[in-house]
Design a protein around this motif. Structure first.
Motif, PDB file in Angstrom:
ATOM      1  N   LEU A 185       0.856  -1.179   0.000  1.00 16.89           N
ATOM      2  CA  LEU A 185       0.000   0.000   0.000  1.00 16.89           C
ATOM      3  C   LEU A 185       0.897   1.235   0.000  1.00 16.89           C
ATOM      4  O   LEU A 185       1.732   1.402   0.893  1.00 16.89           O
ATOM      5  N   LEU A 186       0.738   2.092  -0.983  1.00 14.25           N
ATOM      6  CA  LEU A 186       1.602   3.264  -1.133  1.00 14.25           C
ATOM      7  C   LEU A 186       0.819   4.547  -0.887  1.00 14.25           C
ATOM      8  O   LEU A 186      -0.287   4.722  -1.398  1.00 14.25           O
ATOM      9  N   THR A 187       1.416   5.463  -0.131  1.00 15.36           N
ATOM     10  CA  THR A 187       0.757   6.749   0.104  1.00 15.36           C
ATOM     11  C   THR A 187       1.757   7.708   0.755  1.00 15.36           C
ATOM     12  O   THR A 187       2.934   7.395   0.910  1.00 15.36           O
ATOM     13  N   THR A 188       1.262   8.897   1.130  1.00 13.25           N
ATOM     14  CA  THR A 188       2.056   9.857   1.889  1.00 13.25           C
ATOM     15  C   THR A 188       1.225  10.374   3.057  1.00 13.25           C
ATOM     16  O   THR A 188       0.006  10.197   3.095  1.00 13.25           O
ATOM     17  N   PHE A 189       1.898  11.019   3.996  1.00 15.38           N
ATOM     18  CA  PHE A 189       1.210  11.630   5.125  1.00 15.38           C
ATOM     19  C   PHE A 189       0.437  12.877   4.662  1.00 15.38           C
ATOM     20  O   PHE A 189       0.670  13.403   3.573  1.00 15.38           O
ATOM     21  N   GLU A 202       6.848   2.317  -6.929  1.00  8.26           N
ATOM     22  CA  GLU A 202       5.950   1.355  -7.578  1.00  8.26           C
ATOM     23  C   GLU A 202       6.562   0.816  -8.866  1.00  8.26           C
ATOM     24  O   GLU A 202       6.465  -0.383  -9.165  1.00  8.26           O
ATOM     25  N   ALA A 203       7.222   1.686  -9.615  1.00  8.08           N
ATOM     26  CA  ALA A 203       7.845   1.266 -10.868  1.00  8.08           C
ATOM     27  C   ALA A 203       9.004   0.306 -10.632  1.00  8.08           C
ATOM     28  O   ALA A 203       9.328  -0.510 -11.502  1.00  8.08           O
ATOM     29  N   MET A 204       9.650   0.382  -9.484  1.00  8.58           N
ATOM     30  CA  MET A 204      10.709  -0.561  -9.158  1.00  8.58           C
ATOM     31  C   MET A 204      10.128  -1.902  -8.703  1.00  8.58           C
ATOM     32  O   MET A 204      10.699  -2.970  -8.994  1.00  8.58           O
ATOM     33  N   SER A 211       2.560  -6.579  -5.825  1.00  5.12           N
ATOM     34  CA  SER A 211       1.256  -6.001  -6.137  1.00  5.12           C
ATOM     35  C   SER A 211       1.104  -4.701  -5.364  1.00  5.12           C
ATOM     36  O   SER A 211       1.115  -4.697  -4.131  1.00  5.12           O
ATOM     37  N   CYS A 212       0.998  -3.590  -6.074  1.00  4.01           N
ATOM     38  CA  CYS A 212       0.977  -2.266  -5.442  1.00  4.01           C
ATOM     39  C   CYS A 212      -0.363  -1.571  -5.638  1.00  4.01           C
ATOM     40  O   CYS A 212      -0.959  -1.647  -6.719  1.00  4.01           O
ATOM     41  N   LEU A 213      -0.802  -0.916  -4.608  1.00  4.44           N
ATOM     42  CA  LEU A 213      -1.993  -0.066  -4.677  1.00  4.44           C
ATOM     43  C   LEU A 213      -1.634   1.284  -4.084  1.00  4.44           C
ATOM     44  O   LEU A 213      -1.138   1.353  -2.959  1.00  4.44           O
ATOM     45  N   SER A 214      -1.865   2.342  -4.824  1.00  6.02           N
ATOM     46  CA  SER A 214      -1.559   3.683  -4.348  1.00  6.02           C
ATOM     47  C   SER A 214      -2.826   4.397  -3.901  1.00  6.02           C
ATOM     48  O   SER A 214      -3.830   4.412  -4.622  1.00  6.02           O
ATOM     49  N   LEU A 215      -2.771   4.965  -2.708  1.00  8.61           N
ATOM     50  CA  LEU A 215      -3.861   5.810  -2.215  1.00  8.61           C
ATOM     51  C   LEU A 215      -3.662   7.264  -2.628  1.00  8.61           C
ATOM     52  O   LEU A 215      -4.465   8.116  -2.276  1.00  8.61           O
ATOM     53  N   GLY A 216      -2.584   7.536  -3.348  1.00 12.57           N
ATOM     54  CA  GLY A 216      -2.270   8.912  -3.672  1.00 12.57           C
ATOM     55  C   GLY A 216      -1.601   9.585  -2.477  1.00 12.57           C
ATOM     56  O   GLY A 216      -1.063   8.932  -1.587  1.00 12.57           O
TER      57      GLY A 216
END
Length: 304
Positions: A185-189, A202-204, A211-216
Motif C-alpha cells: 500500500l503506497l501513500t504519503t502523510f 511502484e515502478a521498481m 502487487s501495489c496499490l496507491s492511495l495517492g
C-alpha cells in the motif's frame, strides 16, 4: 480560452524568435510560402503568435535540428509533428535529448511534447527500472536543484511532474500482475503532496512481481491504518520529500507503527528520512531506489 485571453497570451515575433530559435525573417517567409505560422495583428499591425502556434514552431525547430526539411513538415499538425519527433528519437537521432541537461532544458522551455517523447524513448531503451533509477531520479534531482536556484518556477515543475507521471503510470500498468505478493500500500502523510516518490517506488516493485496499490498523497494516519488492515496488505510504503520536516516524519511513522499489527511492515523512503533508521525501530528505511529491491528480497526471504 476566450479571444481576449488568447490575445493576451500571444507572443510577439521577437519573443517567438527567442523561444524557438527561428529567425524573424524565416517566420515571415514561412507565413507567405506555407500559410503558417498565421499570426494575428495588434492595433499597431505587429504580429502576435498564439500559444499553440508557438508550440508547433518549437516542434518544427526540433525536427529541423534532426535533419527534416521545412517544406515537408510545416504543413503538418502538432500531433503529426510529435509523432515524427518520436520516430526520430526511436531511430537514435535524438540521443542527446535523453541526457539530463537536455531534458531539464525541455522542462525550462515548456516543451511538453518533446519532453514526453524523450522520456518515452529513454524508457524504451532502458526498461522500466533502469529508466526510473537512471533517468527519472537524476532528472527529479536536477529539477529540484534548479528550483532552489530560482531557475525553475511552479509551471515548469508541474510540467515535469505531469509528464513523468503519465509515462510511469502507463508503463506500470503494462507490468502489473493481479494477486502477486507482497501486497504493498503506497501513500504519503497528510502534509506531503509530492507523488513522484511513490510512483518511482511502484515502478521498481511491480516488475519484480509485487502487487501495489496507491492511495495517492495526503492520507490521514487513521485511514492508512484502516486501509492496510482491512485490505490485507503486507507492507505500507511511504515517501517523504526533502521539503517534509524530518521530525514530523519520524513522529508520524512511530505513531503509525504503533497502530499497525506487527505483521504489516512499514517502508519509508525519501530525503526527509534518509539515514534516520536508528530513530525508526520496526521500520525499514529505504535508502534509494535500488535499496527498494533489496528490501523486497529481504521481505521474501523472511516470508518464504
Amino acid at each position: 480560452m476566450t479571444d481576449a485571453a488568447r490575445f493576451e497570451a500571444a507572443s510577439s515575433i521577437a519573443a517567438v524568435e527567442r523561444d524557438t530559435g527561428l529567425p524573424k525573417d524565416t517566420l515571415r517567409v514561412w507565413e507567405r510560402r506555407y500559410g503558417f505560422p498565421a499570426p494575428a495583428r495588434d492595433a499597431n499591425g505587429e504580429r502576435l503568435y498564439p500559444p499553440e502556434q508557438v508550440e508547433k514552431l518549437r516542434l518544427i525547430r526540433r525536427l529541423i535540428d534532426h535533419g527534416r526539411r521545412p517544406a515537408g513538415i510545416v504543413g503538418a499538425s502538432s500531433e503529426e509533428l510529435s509523432r515524427m519527433l518520436e520516430d526520430c528519437l526511436c531511430a537514435g537521432e535524438g540521443a542527446a535529448a535523453a541526457r539530463d541537461d537536455s531534458l531539464l532544458q525541455l522542462v525550462r522551455l515548456h516543451r511538453s511534447l518533446e519532453l514526453n517523447a524523450a522520456l518515452r524513448q529513454a524508457l524504451m531503451k532502458q526498461g522500466l527500472q533502469r529508466f526510473v533509477a537512471d533517468t527519472v531520479a537524476p532528472l527529479a534531482t536536477a529539477v529540484g536543484e534548479a528550483w532552489m536556484r530560482g531557475e525553475v518556477d511552479v509551471p515548469e515543475e508541474h510540467l515535469f511532474t505531469e509528464q513523468v507521471q503519465n509515462v510511469l503510470r502507463s508503463a506500470i500498468s503494462a507490468h502489473a500482475v493481479a494477486g502477486a505478493r507482497p501486497r504493498v500500500l503506497l501513500t504519503t502523510f497528510p502534509e506531503e503532496e509530492h507523488i513522484l516518490g511513490l510512483l518511482m517506488a511502484e515502478a521498481m516493485l511491480v516488475p519484480e512481481g509485487a502487487s501495489c496499490l496507491s492511495l495517492g498523497t495526503r492520507t490521514p494516519l487513521a485511514d492508512i491504518r484502516t486501509a492496510a488492515v482491512e485490505g490485507g496488505f503486507d507492507i505500507v510504503g511511504l515517501s517523504f520529500s526533502i521539503a517534509y520536516p524530518a521530525r514530523q516524519a519520524i513522529d508520524g511513522l512511530l505513531e503509525l507503527r504503533a497502530s499497525l499489527p506487527p505483521a504489516v511492515g512499514i517502508w519509508a523512503g525519501g530525503a526527509a528520512v534518509r539515514d534516520k533508521h536508528k530513530r525508526l525501530p520496526g521500520i525499514r528505511v529505504v535508502g534509494d531506489l535500488d535499496d527498494t529491491l533489496v528490501a523486497l528480497q529481504e521481505w521474501r526471504a523472511a516470508h518464504a
